[in-house]
Design a protein around this motif. Structure first.
Motif, PDB file in Angstrom:
ATOM      1  N   TYR A   1      51.599  48.581  89.035  1.00  0.00           N
ATOM      2  CA  TYR A   1      50.548  49.561  88.748  1.00  0.00           C
ATOM      3  C   TYR A   1      49.390  49.391  89.731  1.00  0.00           C
ATOM      4  O   TYR A   1      48.840  48.297  89.854  1.00  0.00           O
ATOM      5  CB  TYR A   1      50.021  49.370  87.322  1.00  0.00           C
TER       6      TYR A   1
ATOM      7  N   THR B   1      40.537  47.689  83.244  1.00  0.00           N
ATOM      8  CA  THR B   1      41.838  48.178  82.812  1.00  0.00           C
ATOM      9  C   THR B   1      42.279  47.455  81.552  1.00  0.00           C
ATOM     10  O   THR B   1      42.161  46.231  81.462  1.00  0.00           O
ATOM     11  CB  THR B   1      42.888  47.970  83.917  1.00  0.00           C
TER      12      THR B   1
ATOM     13  N   SER C   1      38.676  46.054  87.374  1.00  0.00           N
ATOM     14  CA  SER C   1      39.064  47.467  87.330  1.00  0.00           C
ATOM     15  C   SER C   1      38.871  48.074  85.944  1.00  0.00           C
ATOM     16  O   SER C   1      39.199  49.247  85.745  1.00  0.00           O
ATOM     17  CB  SER C   1      40.520  47.630  87.781  1.00  0.00           C
TER      18      SER C   1
ATOM     19  N   LEU D   1      42.232  42.908  86.254  1.00  0.00           N
ATOM     20  CA  LEU D   1      42.063  43.718  85.045  1.00  0.00           C
ATOM     21  C   LEU D   1      40.591  43.854  84.686  1.00  0.00           C
ATOM     22  O   LEU D   1      40.123  44.947  84.338  1.00  0.00           O
ATOM     23  CB  LEU D   1      42.843  43.103  83.883  1.00  0.00           C
TER      24      LEU D   1
ATOM     25  N   LEU E   1      45.641  49.529  90.679  1.00  0.00           N
ATOM     26  CA  LEU E   1      44.414  49.445  89.886  1.00  0.00           C
ATOM     27  C   LEU E   1      43.204  49.344  90.793  1.00  0.00           C
ATOM     28  O   LEU E   1      43.279  48.808  91.891  1.00  0.00           O
ATOM     29  CB  LEU E   1      44.431  48.210  88.976  1.00  0.00           C
TER      30      LEU E   1
END
Length: 102
Positions: free
Chosen positions: A74, A35, A33, A30, A76
């Motif tokens: 997901y 995100t 990326s 996370l 990423l």
């Protein structure tokens, strides 16, 4: 890591998340990326399960109705690494993790 949510500006929730936890690998992905984990959790809870097989979509729909485990996936980052989000059947915990950590 635990997260708290407010009810403001949330899409429709199909099921409760319970306690939200994340593995070190998920947190690293996370971060790398850039995100927003909250956005992915909202997608998961609203029934946007990302890039999963059609059979898994069907299984998730049944899981929402009958109380089974729910899986989202997901892609990423620039290398299209994957982040999984799994909500347990009893809705007590939702975990963000890498497929290799399953």
């Amino acid at each position: 890591m635990n997260f708290e949510f407010s009810n403001s500006n949330r899409p429709k929730s199909l099921f409760p998340l319970g306690q939200v936890v994340a593995t070190h690998g998920a947190l690293d992905l996370l971060d790398r990326s850039a995100t927003n984990a909250f956005a992915l959790l909202q997608r998961h809870q609203a029934g946007d399960w990302g890039d999963i097989h059609p059979d898994d979509v069907t299984a998730n729909r049944e899981a929402v109705q009958h109380g089974f485990r729910i899986l989202s996936s997901y892609p990423l980052g620039t290398q299209a690494e994957r982040l999984w989000i799994i909500t347990e059947a009893d809705r007590s915990v939702t975990t963000l993790l890498l497929p290799s950590e399953y």
